[in-house]
Design a protein around this motif. Sequence first.
Motif, PDB file in Angstrom:
ATOM      1  N   ASP A  93      -6.599   5.346 -28.509  1.00 53.32           N
ATOM      2  CA  ASP A  93      -7.493   6.495 -28.481  1.00 53.32           C
ATOM      3  C   ASP A  93      -8.973   6.165 -28.370  1.00 53.32           C
ATOM      4  N   THR A  94      -9.368   4.953 -28.739  1.00 61.08           N
ATOM      5  CA  THR A  94     -10.777   4.580 -28.691  1.00 61.08           C
ATOM      6  C   THR A  94     -10.857   3.093 -28.374  1.00 61.08           C
ATOM      7  N   LEU A  95     -12.044   2.580 -28.203  1.00 58.35           N
ATOM      8  CA  LEU A  95     -12.202   1.167 -27.875  1.00 58.35           C
ATOM      9  C   LEU A  95     -12.206   0.332 -29.161  1.00 58.35           C
ATOM     10  N   SER A  96     -11.130  -0.380 -29.377  1.00 61.81           N
ATOM     11  CA  SER A  96     -10.997  -1.305 -30.492  1.00 61.81           C
ATOM     12  C   SER A  96     -10.258  -2.519 -29.970  1.00 61.81           C
ATOM     13  N   ILE A  97     -10.705  -3.698 -30.359  1.00 66.22           N
ATOM     14  CA  ILE A  97     -10.090  -4.922 -29.853  1.00 66.22           C
ATOM     15  C   ILE A  97      -9.638  -5.804 -31.014  1.00 66.22           C
ATOM     16  N   VAL A  98      -8.660  -6.652 -30.732  1.00 63.09           N
ATOM     17  CA  VAL A  98      -8.324  -7.756 -31.622  1.00 63.09           C
ATOM     18  C   VAL A  98      -8.793  -8.992 -30.886  1.00 63.09           C
ATOM     19  N   MET A  99      -9.548  -9.828 -31.594  1.00 63.12           N
ATOM     20  CA  MET A  99     -10.161 -10.958 -30.915  1.00 63.12           C
ATOM     21  C   MET A  99      -9.831 -12.274 -31.586  1.00 63.12           C
ATOM     22  N   TYR A 100      -9.562 -13.280 -30.757  1.00 64.04           N
ATOM     23  CA  TYR A 100      -9.515 -14.661 -31.215  1.00 64.04           C
ATOM     24  C   TYR A 100     -10.564 -15.392 -30.398  1.00 64.04           C
ATOM     25  N   ILE A 101     -11.629 -15.810 -31.081  1.00 67.88           N
ATOM     26  CA  ILE A 101     -12.754 -16.426 -30.390  1.00 67.88           C
ATOM     27  C   ILE A 101     -13.239 -17.628 -31.194  1.00 67.88           C
ATOM     28  N   ASP A 102     -13.514 -18.725 -30.478  1.00 69.36           N
ATOM     29  CA  ASP A 102     -14.106 -19.916 -31.071  1.00 69.36           C
ATOM     30  C   ASP A 102     -15.585 -19.919 -30.688  1.00 69.36           C
ATOM     31  N   PHE A 103     -16.460 -19.925 -31.691  1.00 66.59           N
ATOM     32  CA  PHE A 103     -17.898 -19.914 -31.477  1.00 66.59           C
ATOM     33  C   PHE A 103     -18.395 -21.357 -31.564  1.00 66.59           C
ATOM     34  N   GLY A 104     -18.674 -21.951 -30.411  1.00 62.89           N
ATOM     35  CA  GLY A 104     -19.074 -23.349 -30.349  1.00 62.89           C
ATOM     36  C   GLY A 104     -20.559 -23.488 -30.105  1.00 62.89           C
ATOM     37  N   PHE A 105     -21.182 -24.406 -30.841  1.00 63.98           N
ATOM     38  CA  PHE A 105     -22.623 -24.611 -30.722  1.00 63.98           C
ATOM     39  C   PHE A 105     -22.900 -25.851 -29.884  1.00 63.98           C
ATOM     40  N   THR A 106     -23.851 -25.729 -28.960  1.00 62.84           N
ATOM     41  CA  THR A 106     -24.141 -26.792 -28.008  1.00 62.84           C
ATOM     42  C   THR A 106     -25.545 -27.358 -28.165  1.00 62.84           C
ATOM     43  N   SER A 107     -26.260 -26.949 -29.196  1.00 61.76           N
ATOM     44  CA  SER A 107     -27.604 -27.471 -29.430  1.00 61.76           C
ATOM     45  C   SER A 107     -27.939 -27.367 -30.906  1.00 61.76           C
ATOM     46  N   GLY A 108     -28.980 -28.068 -31.299  1.00 62.36           N
ATOM     47  CA  GLY A 108     -29.496 -27.981 -32.650  1.00 62.36           C
ATOM     48  C   GLY A 108     -28.636 -28.685 -33.691  1.00 62.36           C
ATOM     49  N   LYS A 109     -28.856 -28.326 -34.926  1.00 67.74           N
ATOM     50  CA  LYS A 109     -28.208 -28.945 -36.086  1.00 67.74           C
ATOM     51  C   LYS A 109     -26.684 -28.880 -36.031  1.00 67.74           C
ATOM     52  N   PHE A 110     -26.139 -27.816 -35.417  1.00 64.83           N
ATOM     53  CA  PHE A 110     -24.687 -27.612 -35.413  1.00 64.83           C
ATOM     54  C   PHE A 110     -24.047 -27.963 -34.070  1.00 64.83           C
ATOM     55  N   ASN A 111     -24.757 -28.725 -33.233  1.00 64.55           N
ATOM     56  CA  ASN A 111     -24.235 -29.142 -31.931  1.00 64.55           C
ATOM     57  C   ASN A 111     -22.873 -29.823 -32.107  1.00 64.55           C
ATOM     58  N   GLY A 112     -21.855 -29.325 -31.383  1.00 62.19           N
ATOM     59  CA  GLY A 112     -20.509 -29.883 -31.460  1.00 62.19           C
ATOM     60  C   GLY A 112     -19.627 -29.253 -32.523  1.00 62.19           C
ATOM     61  N   SER A 113     -20.176 -28.400 -33.334  1.00 66.47           N
ATOM     62  CA  SER A 113     -19.408 -27.717 -34.383  1.00 66.47           C
ATOM     63  C   SER A 113     -19.057 -26.313 -33.923  1.00 66.47           C
ATOM     64  N   SER A 114     -18.018 -25.740 -34.527  1.00 69.36           N
ATOM     65  CA  SER A 114     -17.643 -24.370 -34.186  1.00 69.36           C
ATOM     66  C   SER A 114     -16.952 -23.712 -35.366  1.00 69.36           C
ATOM     67  N   PHE A 115     -16.879 -22.383 -35.300  1.00 70.52           N
ATOM     68  CA  PHE A 115     -16.052 -21.624 -36.241  1.00 70.52           C
ATOM     69  C   PHE A 115     -15.228 -20.636 -35.423  1.00 70.52           C
ATOM     70  N   SER A 116     -14.118 -20.183 -36.011  1.00 73.30           N
ATOM     71  CA  SER A 116     -13.193 -19.306 -35.291  1.00 73.30           C
ATOM     72  C   SER A 116     -13.055 -17.960 -35.985  1.00 73.30           C
ATOM     73  N   VAL A 117     -12.991 -16.921 -35.167  1.00 66.78           N
ATOM     74  CA  VAL A 117     -12.781 -15.556 -35.645  1.00 66.78           C
ATOM     75  C   VAL A 117     -11.432 -15.084 -35.121  1.00 66.78           C
ATOM     76  N   PHE A 118     -10.653 -14.501 -35.996  1.00 67.16           N
ATOM     77  CA  PHE A 118      -9.408 -13.836 -35.594  1.00 67.16           C
ATOM     78  C   PHE A 118      -9.370 -12.544 -36.381  1.00 67.16           C
TER      79      PHE A 118
END
Length: 191
Positions: free
Chosen positions: A112-137
């Motif tokens: 009935d409306t716009l709602s999503i289920v997401m699996y996404i890996d947030f990867g960092f490519t610069s700065g202090k967290f370069n090469g690190s990631s966290f995941s959302v599900f």
Amino acid sequence: MGMKVMLAFLCALFLCLSTLPTHSAYYYTQKLQDSSTKEKVTHLHFFLHDTLSGKDPSAVLVAQSNNTNDHHKSATPFGSVYAIDDLLTEGPELSSNVIGNAQGLYASTDKDTLSIVMYIDFGFTSGKFNGSSFSVFSRNPVLDTGVREVAIVGGRKKFRMARGFAELKTQYFNGTNGDAIIEYDVTLFHH
């Protein structure tokens, strides 16, 4: 003699079974023996650019429902699955400093409306967290006004064993083509 052996066996069996932990509740808590690991808390703030339109989209349709009912005329109709490689930036402008990318899948899961289920890996490519990631599900009710919350379920490198939440606020959304800019305020608990 046989009766004494049988009675001793039954008593031993009863004692063994009575010392087993029971897990009949919907949760189970176990204390960790090693308290030397100190958990860290990291707060992140960035913008995700999800582009479905144009010559170089960052989100593409990879599967859709075979339902011919055409009454859902949105950019992401029910049953659609998208693969993404979205840019993460420091500011809401696409020209601001790129700090990483979000890669994964999301599926439109509401009739009935716009709602999503997401699996996404947030990867960092610069700065202090370069090469690190966290995941959302998590479920993301995209059209909810104000702030929505999604669950963080893991991470790697500097965000190893991450858990936490992200608060999302839509900065821009085009209901015709599905393009969006989403502000993320993230709280991570990790080792």
